[in-house]
Scaffold this motif. Sequence first.
Motif, mmCIF file in Angstrom:
data_model
loop_
_atom_site.group_PDB
_atom_site.id
_atom_site.type_symbol
_atom_site.label_atom_id
_atom_site.label_comp_id
_atom_site.label_asym_id
_atom_site.label_seq_id
_atom_site.Cartn_x
_atom_site.Cartn_y
_atom_site.Cartn_z
ATOM 1 N N VAL A 181 0.838 -1.198 0.000
ATOM 2 C CA VAL A 181 0.000 0.000 0.000
ATOM 3 C C VAL A 181 0.874 1.250 0.000
ATOM 4 C CG1 VAL A 181 -1.685 1.335 1.325
ATOM 5 C CG2 VAL A 181 -1.963 -1.135 1.115
ATOM 6 N N ARG A 182 1.916 1.258 0.823
ATOM 7 C CA ARG A 182 2.811 2.425 0.866
ATOM 8 C C ARG A 182 3.473 2.667 -0.486
ATOM 9 N NH1 ARG A 182 4.207 0.176 5.975
ATOM 10 N NH2 ARG A 182 6.087 -0.743 5.077
ATOM 11 N N VAL A 183 3.919 1.594 -1.132
ATOM 12 C CA VAL A 183 4.543 1.727 -2.454
ATOM 13 C C VAL A 183 3.525 2.277 -3.459
ATOM 14 C CG1 VAL A 183 5.536 0.437 -4.388
ATOM 15 C CG2 VAL A 183 6.253 -0.072 -2.042
ATOM 16 N N TYR A 184 2.308 1.767 -3.391
ATOM 17 C CA TYR A 184 1.274 2.212 -4.328
ATOM 18 C C TYR A 184 0.934 3.685 -4.116
ATOM 19 C CZ TYR A 184 -3.222 2.537 -6.704
ATOM 20 O OH TYR A 184 -4.258 2.925 -7.521
ATOM 21 N N VAL A 185 0.801 4.126 -2.865
ATOM 22 C CA VAL A 185 0.502 5.529 -2.570
ATOM 23 C C VAL A 185 1.622 6.425 -3.104
ATOM 24 C CG1 VAL A 185 0.240 7.219 -0.706
ATOM 25 C CG2 VAL A 185 -0.964 5.035 -0.573
ATOM 26 N N SER A 186 2.861 6.001 -2.926
ATOM 27 C CA SER A 186 3.995 6.777 -3.440
ATOM 28 C C SER A 186 3.933 6.886 -4.958
ATOM 29 C CB SER A 186 5.320 6.130 -3.016
ATOM 30 O OG SER A 186 5.421 6.063 -1.605
ATOM 31 N N PHE A 187 3.580 5.780 -5.609
ATOM 32 C CA PHE A 187 3.467 5.775 -7.068
ATOM 33 C C PHE A 187 2.381 6.741 -7.529
ATOM 34 C CE2 PHE A 187 1.124 4.127 -10.742
ATOM 35 C CZ PHE A 187 2.119 4.169 -11.708
ATOM 36 N N VAL A 188 1.225 6.735 -6.854
ATOM 37 C CA VAL A 188 0.117 7.620 -7.224
ATOM 38 C C VAL A 188 0.528 9.079 -7.032
ATOM 39 C CG1 VAL A 188 -2.226 8.352 -6.594
ATOM 40 C CG2 VAL A 188 -1.692 5.923 -6.792
ATOM 41 N N ALA A 189 1.237 9.375 -5.934
ATOM 42 C CA ALA A 189 1.663 10.748 -5.666
ATOM 43 C C ALA A 189 2.641 11.243 -6.739
ATOM 44 C CB ALA A 189 2.302 10.841 -4.284
ATOM 45 N N VAL A 190 3.583 10.406 -7.123
ATOM 46 C CA VAL A 190 4.549 10.784 -8.174
ATOM 47 C C VAL A 190 3.827 10.984 -9.503
ATOM 48 C CG1 VAL A 190 6.519 9.989 -9.530
ATOM 49 C CG2 VAL A 190 6.512 9.683 -7.040
ATOM 50 N N ALA A 191 2.927 10.084 -9.829
ATOM 51 C CA ALA A 191 2.176 10.198 -11.081
ATOM 52 C C ALA A 191 1.363 11.483 -11.111
ATOM 53 C CB ALA A 191 1.268 8.990 -11.249
ATOM 54 N N ALA A 192 0.758 11.853 -9.967
ATOM 55 C CA ALA A 192 -0.027 13.082 -9.899
ATOM 56 C C ALA A 192 0.853 14.309 -10.117
ATOM 57 C CB ALA A 192 -0.739 13.170 -8.546
ATOM 58 N N SER A 193 2.062 14.309 -9.542
ATOM 59 C CA SER A 193 2.984 15.441 -9.709
ATOM 60 C C SER A 193 3.395 15.596 -11.164
ATOM 61 C CB SER A 193 4.220 15.239 -8.828
ATOM 62 O OG SER A 193 3.862 15.141 -7.460
ATOM 63 N N LEU A 194 3.715 14.488 -11.814
ATOM 64 C CA LEU A 194 4.096 14.534 -13.230
ATOM 65 C C LEU A 194 2.931 15.009 -14.096
ATOM 66 C CD1 LEU A 194 6.178 11.228 -13.475
ATOM 67 C CD2 LEU A 194 7.049 13.582 -13.444
ATOM 68 N N LEU A 195 1.728 14.561 -13.754
ATOM 69 C CA LEU A 195 0.563 14.970 -14.535
ATOM 70 C C LEU A 195 0.329 16.473 -14.422
ATOM 71 C CD1 LEU A 195 -1.866 14.203 -16.300
ATOM 72 C CD2 LEU A 195 -3.152 13.781 -14.184
ATOM 73 N N LEU A 196 0.482 17.034 -13.206
ATOM 74 C CA LEU A 196 0.320 18.480 -13.035
ATOM 75 C C LEU A 196 1.335 19.252 -13.876
ATOM 76 C CD1 LEU A 196 -0.438 19.025 -9.222
ATOM 77 C CD2 LEU A 196 -1.962 19.438 -11.160
ATOM 78 N N TRP A 197 2.548 18.775 -13.892
ATOM 79 C CA TRP A 197 3.580 19.427 -14.706
ATOM 80 C C TRP A 197 3.202 19.385 -16.192
ATOM 81 C CZ3 TRP A 197 6.790 16.949 -18.350
ATOM 82 C CH2 TRP A 197 7.795 17.770 -18.910
ATOM 83 N N TYR A 198 2.679 18.261 -16.613
ATOM 84 C CA TYR A 198 2.275 18.122 -18.018
ATOM 85 C C TYR A 198 1.086 19.038 -18.333
ATOM 86 C CZ TYR A 198 0.314 15.874 -22.188
ATOM 87 O OH TYR A 198 -0.189 15.634 -23.450
ATOM 88 N N LEU A 199 0.103 19.094 -17.435
ATOM 89 C CA LEU A 199 -1.100 19.883 -17.691
ATOM 90 C C LEU A 199 -0.827 21.378 -17.649
ATOM 91 C CD1 LEU A 199 -3.740 17.911 -15.568
ATOM 92 C CD2 LEU A 199 -3.572 17.974 -18.070
ATOM 93 N N SER A 200 0.226 21.777 -16.937
ATOM 94 C CA SER A 200 0.513 23.213 -16.825
ATOM 95 C C SER A 200 0.824 23.835 -18.182
ATOM 96 C CB SER A 200 1.676 23.447 -15.855
ATOM 97 O OG SER A 200 2.881 22.868 -16.368
ATOM 98 N N ALA A 201 1.241 23.015 -19.135
ATOM 99 C CA ALA A 201 1.557 23.516 -20.473
ATOM 100 C C ALA A 201 0.318 23.632 -21.357
ATOM 101 C CB ALA A 201 2.580 22.586 -21.131
ATOM 102 N N PHE A 202 -0.834 23.087 -20.912
ATOM 103 C CA PHE A 202 -2.055 23.152 -21.710
ATOM 104 C C PHE A 202 -2.628 24.571 -21.640
ATOM 105 C CE2 PHE A 202 -1.591 18.793 -22.041
ATOM 106 C CZ PHE A 202 -2.658 18.154 -22.658
ATOM 107 N N PRO A 203 -3.260 25.025 -22.690
ATOM 108 C CA PRO A 203 -3.935 26.337 -22.624
ATOM 109 C C PRO A 203 -5.141 26.265 -21.687
ATOM 110 C CG PRO A 203 -4.439 25.227 -24.696
ATOM 111 C CD PRO A 203 -3.376 24.400 -24.030
#
Length: 480
Positions: free
Chosen positions: A5-27
């Motif tokens: 569970v701890r590994v999975y939560v860490s994975f979700v948190a990292v994925a969310a951070s990367l997604l925010l970085w990607y979305l910041s470039a969208f208009p």
Amino acid sequence: MNRSVRVYVSFVAVAASLLLWYLSAFPHPEIDPFSLFSLAFVGLMLELARTANKSSSMAGSLVFVMHLAIGVALGGFYGAVTAAGITALSQLYGKVSPTKILFNASERVLSVGVAFGVYALIGGQHPPAILLPNGTSVPFYDALSQVGLYLIAAVVYFVVNSITVNTVVALSTKKSILSTWRSNTLWVFGYDIAASLLALGVASLFVRFDHVEGIGRLGFIAVFLPFVAVKHFYGKVNELQETLRELDETYEQLELNVREQLAMMVKAIEARDPYTSGHSRRVSGLSRAIAVDLGLDPEQIDDIENAALMHDIGKIHEEFAPLLQKEGKLTDEEWVLMKTHSAKSAELVSLFSRFQGYVVSCVRHHHERWDGKGYPDQIAGEAIPLGARIIAIADTIDAMTTNRPYRDALSLEVVLSELNRGRNTQFDNQLVDLTVNSVTVRRLIADPGSIPEPAPRSRSRLRNATGRLARISGAADSEV
């Protein structure tokens, strides 16, 4: 919390951070503090009114409407950030553990971000033209196309949400992800998609207020506060219903414990006299049968059955032991002592608050006679509680149909003859009529072994009350 569970939560948190970085470039449309505050405030109020699914350690609410409304109006980046923010704030208020806050906020970023990232990639606009003040002028097929693009985003939102949350639940409970998804999400998926159309209405209201100058933009909050208040009210109703349900279960358990203790006391008494073993159980069964044939209400039937079960409980006192073990008939002095058992039984039964009142009265007066020559108080006729009159007949029937040291059990014909002989002297005439003509009672007299063990019966007063409360719960947009 296990390692997976701890590994999975860490994975979700990292994925969310990367997604925010990607979305910041969208208009995305320009946004001001008024707009962001009004949307976030309403979303936070709905989040605080969340309802929990206790059976699965998940929670659901209508806050997904706000997540989708923010996403379609302002784009995936602002939608994801706002959804994560209100989730984190509400859970800080609820004193949720940091790990759960991290997971739930990250899951919101993934659900909203992926949904409206897909929406932008397939041609969706923020906000779509149909939500603008002049949206009614949009051609029908264009409007239908915009709604279709939004529904695709909504489906993506619920798919990401359900997969993300059900995976962590499956890991923590060590169940399969598919079975967890089926039990927690599948049955409300269609409802969620239909309900997601509400988000278009919310977004439309927001866009219209957003075009008002100055403080008027906060009118969006004024529109939604009554809805938030109603949701909060029903949330409290749900909490009250759950509390009453738990109290009802506690009441049932207490009643079961009391009956088990009484059964033990009755068996302890009858162990002293092998000739009356099972006597109280049989009297209880016969009394219930007579009360049922009489058409009494279920609560009164239960009271009479309980009183019959305990009618001889006073014989547990030590002074009755020699009398119960004596094989011959009792002397006059011994009878005087024996006659005190009904009053002593009532004293013991009165120690249970559950049985004070009618049950105690039935126990005390079960040896009174219709003509007033009974004991302990020599009351007569209808002054004797109905339950006591019924127990008197059942007690007499069992005494006549069991073997005693000085005689064998009497036949059914003799028993019925004795009951008829006691009309208007020892027994209530109407009860004798009912008893001697009752098919059920005749069967029980002919076969005493067919009398069942008294079973705990809950009156479920609290459950009847809670049944009147409407249980209003949110959709299956979930978190842990």
